[in-house]
Design a protein around this motif. Structure first.
Motif, short mmCIF file in Angstrom:
data_model
loop_
_atom_site.label_atom_id
_atom_site.label_comp_id
_atom_site.label_asym_id
_atom_site.label_seq_id
_atom_site.Cartn_x
_atom_site.Cartn_y
_atom_site.Cartn_z
N SER A 2 -25.41 106.76 3.70
CA SER A 2 -24.90 106.90 2.34
C SER A 2 -24.60 108.36 2.01
O SER A 2 -25.03 109.28 2.73
CB SER A 2 -25.94 106.37 1.34
OG SER A 2 -27.03 107.28 1.24
N THR A 3 -23.86 108.55 0.94
CA THR A 3 -23.54 109.91 0.49
C THR A 3 -24.81 110.70 0.20
O THR A 3 -24.91 111.87 0.55
CB THR A 3 -22.64 109.85 -0.76
OG1 THR A 3 -21.47 109.09 -0.44
CG2 THR A 3 -22.23 111.23 -1.22
N LYS A 4 -25.79 110.04 -0.42
CA LYS A 4 -27.05 110.73 -0.75
C LYS A 4 -27.80 111.14 0.52
O LYS A 4 -28.36 112.23 0.58
CB LYS A 4 -27.91 109.86 -1.64
CG LYS A 4 -27.36 109.76 -3.04
CD LYS A 4 -28.27 108.99 -3.96
CE LYS A 4 -27.56 108.85 -5.30
NZ LYS A 4 -28.44 108.74 -6.41
N TYR A 70 -19.08 118.91 -0.22
CA TYR A 70 -20.28 118.20 -0.68
C TYR A 70 -21.29 119.18 -1.27
O TYR A 70 -21.91 118.90 -2.30
CB TYR A 70 -20.92 117.44 0.48
CG TYR A 70 -20.41 116.04 0.71
CD1 TYR A 70 -19.05 115.79 0.88
CD2 TYR A 70 -21.28 114.97 0.78
CE1 TYR A 70 -18.57 114.51 1.10
CE2 TYR A 70 -20.82 113.69 1.01
CZ TYR A 70 -19.46 113.46 1.17
OH TYR A 70 -19.00 112.19 1.39
N ASP A 74 -22.65 119.18 -5.06
CA ASP A 74 -24.09 119.10 -5.30
C ASP A 74 -24.57 120.24 -6.19
O ASP A 74 -25.34 120.03 -7.13
CB ASP A 74 -24.84 119.10 -3.96
CG ASP A 74 -26.31 118.81 -4.10
OD1 ASP A 74 -26.66 117.72 -4.62
OD2 ASP A 74 -27.12 119.64 -3.68
N PHE A 78 -22.40 117.18 -9.43
CA PHE A 78 -21.42 116.11 -9.38
C PHE A 78 -21.83 115.08 -8.32
O PHE A 78 -22.26 115.44 -7.23
CB PHE A 78 -20.03 116.63 -9.02
CG PHE A 78 -19.43 117.61 -9.99
CD1 PHE A 78 -19.77 117.61 -11.33
CD2 PHE A 78 -18.51 118.54 -9.56
CE1 PHE A 78 -19.21 118.50 -12.23
CE2 PHE A 78 -17.92 119.44 -10.44
CZ PHE A 78 -18.27 119.42 -11.79
N ASP A 79 -21.63 113.82 -8.64
CA ASP A 79 -21.82 112.74 -7.68
C ASP A 79 -20.48 112.55 -6.97
O ASP A 79 -19.47 112.25 -7.60
CB ASP A 79 -22.24 111.46 -8.41
CG ASP A 79 -22.39 110.29 -7.48
OD1 ASP A 79 -21.35 109.73 -7.06
OD2 ASP A 79 -23.54 109.93 -7.19
N VAL A 80 -20.45 112.76 -5.67
CA VAL A 80 -19.21 112.74 -4.90
C VAL A 80 -18.49 111.40 -5.04
O VAL A 80 -17.27 111.37 -5.28
CB VAL A 80 -19.47 113.08 -3.41
CG1 VAL A 80 -18.23 112.85 -2.56
CG2 VAL A 80 -19.97 114.51 -3.26
N ASP A 81 -19.21 110.31 -4.91
CA ASP A 81 -18.58 109.00 -5.03
C ASP A 81 -17.98 108.80 -6.42
O ASP A 81 -16.88 108.27 -6.56
CB ASP A 81 -19.59 107.88 -4.73
CG ASP A 81 -20.06 107.90 -3.28
OD1 ASP A 81 -19.25 108.26 -2.40
OD2 ASP A 81 -21.22 107.55 -3.04
N GLU A 82 -18.69 109.26 -7.43
CA GLU A 82 -18.23 109.12 -8.81
C GLU A 82 -16.97 109.95 -9.08
O GLU A 82 -16.01 109.46 -9.67
CB GLU A 82 -19.35 109.53 -9.76
CG GLU A 82 -19.06 109.30 -11.22
CD GLU A 82 -20.26 109.69 -12.07
OE1 GLU A 82 -20.12 110.64 -12.87
OE2 GLU A 82 -21.32 109.05 -11.92
#
Length: 101
Positions: A2-4, A70, A74, A78-82
């Motif tokens: 996942s991105t996280k 990324y 961070d 910001f949330d990258v997916d969002e």
């Protein structure tokens, strides 16, 4: 992954080397640009097809651009997916699908 999870691995790599102090937004923006130029260099004086043959180098440079991007996202909370989802909506409005009759 996942991105996280990816972000966690990036931060762990950075923190293990004590690089956090050098990764402010200005320097990350500069690094994104520099790495993007290294990506362009793969294609300099070649056709797209010739550049595409250097797959390992392409993967490395794309990864560098993404890692710095990324990290900057961070840093800014910001949330990258969002932010990608939001930008795709904006692009859909700006560049609508044209119907052909």
């Amino acid at each position: 992954m996942s991105t996280k999870e990816t972000m966690s691995k990036i931060n762990a790599f950075r923190d293990a080397r004590n690089w956090r102090k050098a990764h402010n937004e200005k320097d990350l923006a500069l690094s994104i640009s520099l790495e993007a130029n290294e990506l362009l260099e793969i294609y300099q004086w070649k056709t797209a097809e010739e550049g595409n043959l250097d797959r390992e180098h392409l993967k490395e440079e794309i990864a560098d651009v993404l890692i710095y991007s990324y990290m900057m996202a961070d840093n800014l909370g910001f949330d990258v997916d969002e932010i990608i989802a939001e930008k795709l909506v904006k692009n859909g409005i700006k560049y609508p699908i044209k119907e052909t009759n």
